[in-house]
Design an enzyme around this catalytic site. Sequence first.
Site, PDB file in Angstrom:
ATOM      1  CE  LYS A  92      -1.046   6.475  -5.704  1.00 47.75           C
ATOM      2  NZ  LYS A  92      -0.068   5.617  -5.603  1.00 47.75           N
TER       3      LYS A  92
HETATM    4  C1  LIG Z   1       0.678   5.307  -6.848  1.00 49.28           C
HETATM    5  C2  LIG Z   1       2.094   5.048  -6.593  1.00 49.28           C
HETATM    6  C3  LIG Z   1       2.783   4.849  -7.827  1.00 49.28           C
HETATM    7  C4  LIG Z   1       2.254   4.989  -8.960  1.00 49.28           C
HETATM    8  O1  LIG Z   1       1.647   6.272  -9.324  1.00 49.28           O
HETATM    9  P1  LIG Z   1       0.728   6.245 -10.835  1.00 49.28           P
HETATM   10  O2  LIG Z   1       0.244   7.911 -10.664  1.00 49.28           O
HETATM   11  O3  LIG Z   1      -0.612   5.603 -10.376  1.00 49.28           O
HETATM   12  O4  LIG Z   1       1.387   5.820 -11.797  1.00 49.28           O
HETATM   13  C5  LIG Z   1       4.224   4.567  -7.656  1.00 49.28           C
HETATM   14  N1  LIG Z   1       4.828   4.647  -6.272  1.00 49.28           N
HETATM   15  C6  LIG Z   1       4.050   4.874  -5.231  1.00 49.28           C
HETATM   16  C7  LIG Z   1       4.643   4.539  -3.941  1.00 49.28           C
HETATM   17  C8  LIG Z   1       2.677   5.107  -5.284  1.00 49.28           C
HETATM   18  O5  LIG Z   1       1.820   5.089  -4.168  1.00 49.28           O
END
Ligand SMILES: *Cc1c(COP(=O)(O)O)cnc(C)c1O
Length: 496
Positions: free
Chosen positions: A112
């Site tokens: 993120k």
């Molecule tokens: C948020 C997240 C996901 C999922 O990603 P999306 O964009 O919500 O599908 C997968 N792995 C990790 C470690 C995350 O923080």
Amino acid sequence: MEVLYKSTRSDIAPVKASQAILKGLSEDGGLFVPDRIPALDKSLSELSKMTYGEVAYEVMKLFLTDFTEEELKNCINKAYDSKFDTEEIAPLVEADGAYYLELFHGATIAFKDMALSILPHLLITSAKKNDVKNEIVILTATSGDTGKAALAGFAGVEGTKIIVFYPKNGVSPIQEKQMVTQKGDNTHVVGIHGNFDDAQTGVKTLFNDKELAKEMEEAGFQFSSANSINIGRLVPQIVYYVYSYAKLMAEGEIKEGEVINVVVPTGNFGNILAAYYAKNMGLPIGKLICASNDNKVLYDFFKTGTYDRNREFVLTTSPSMDILISSNLERLIYRIAGESSEKNAELMGALTGEGKYTITEDMKALLDDFYGNYASEKETAEVIKALYEQCGYVIDTHTAVAASVYGKYKEDTEDETKTVIASTASPFKFTRSVMEAIDTKYSSMGDFELVDELSKIANVSVPNAIEEIRTAPVVHKTVCDRTEMKTVVKDFLGIK
Ligand SMILES: *Cc1c(COP(=O)(O)O)cnc(C)c1O
């Protein structure tokens, strides 16, 4: 050519990119989507000679068409700097026949950061461009990783406040510790009694609360969103797919134009949607492999054409994917509904009302780019252990879901196309689950003992993000029910 952003739920007037970033969500409750997906205007071989920041500019300029070159480059330079622990920003690691695209080298060691390091700058720039005088209040629901990444991105950014809601018992101990120790006067963190969907639904309700919006305006505030529904998060995520392709070319792993597959561990469907947009820009991607954990709503959807959230919510060792409503899927639904906001609104209405909807056969036929599967808790743990034992490479639980699903995909299809697996978190963020998967003897160790042990066995130094929280004091202690979220927000903002 200018790209404008329209709503997935009605035909209200499209807005410029900066306005879509400021609003987060359209007034009619829909998501903003670009009115066309622009094609890459640099060749793959040109891109293969570029740095991450340069590729970011080439991709983002095509979507954020009302930003000047200077504005956009300024945002990019502020985001992808020494906050990342490698100049490559997103390195690729080959292990067991796949390329792991490590998206966890930013401030909070999860993918993120890739988008949330730049979102605050895009937002501040958008506010200036649109003469916004109000202070911007970022309201976010998190299943763990968004929260900390958003807090880190916005902490201390002038003209903004950030309020993060997380499910009190639905995130890992390290995730929680990272959030509740967040410094910065403009940051607020609240645990809620409920799961991630409760938090997300609560936040959406606040966004759509007209009375609250009026009170905020009078007090000089306005909401915006840092959730993955904001196009200011989606667009920066397209970049690393283009970059990974360019990098594979630069390293001679693939030829120009060679098709690759990508595997994405999926929750809210933001990351994989970015890969889909990259494909639609002309990046040679074959299959988009959507990996789910035991909350396998998406697997069932791709298989049957019915999206059905009426099921038990399972807490897994990959909590950032413990989601039953994948908000960004709406953008795909809108697209396969022939960009019909009416049809999409009808399906989303059914999701809100009955908790499910079924797409038509015609729509289903347009999902050919996707392959969905899921990994059980046991399979997830097994793949962590096996990869470590074979290659000495340690992956986190979310990435392990993807690795396991990739194995199933190959078995199902015998497709040996070169494949990039989105590695979405550092194993240090989910140390306990990772170490217990490798050997049950680790169950008796304390959290930070495990961190040191992981560092030893993986031969990777402990990331800064973890070092920081070893001794940091807890500064956020608010916990509330879902029904109290509005009061909590008003309290923080001093609105009576
Ligand atoms: C948020 C997240 C996901 C999922 O990603 P999306 O964009 O919500 O599908 C997968 N792995 C990790 C470690 C995350 O923080």
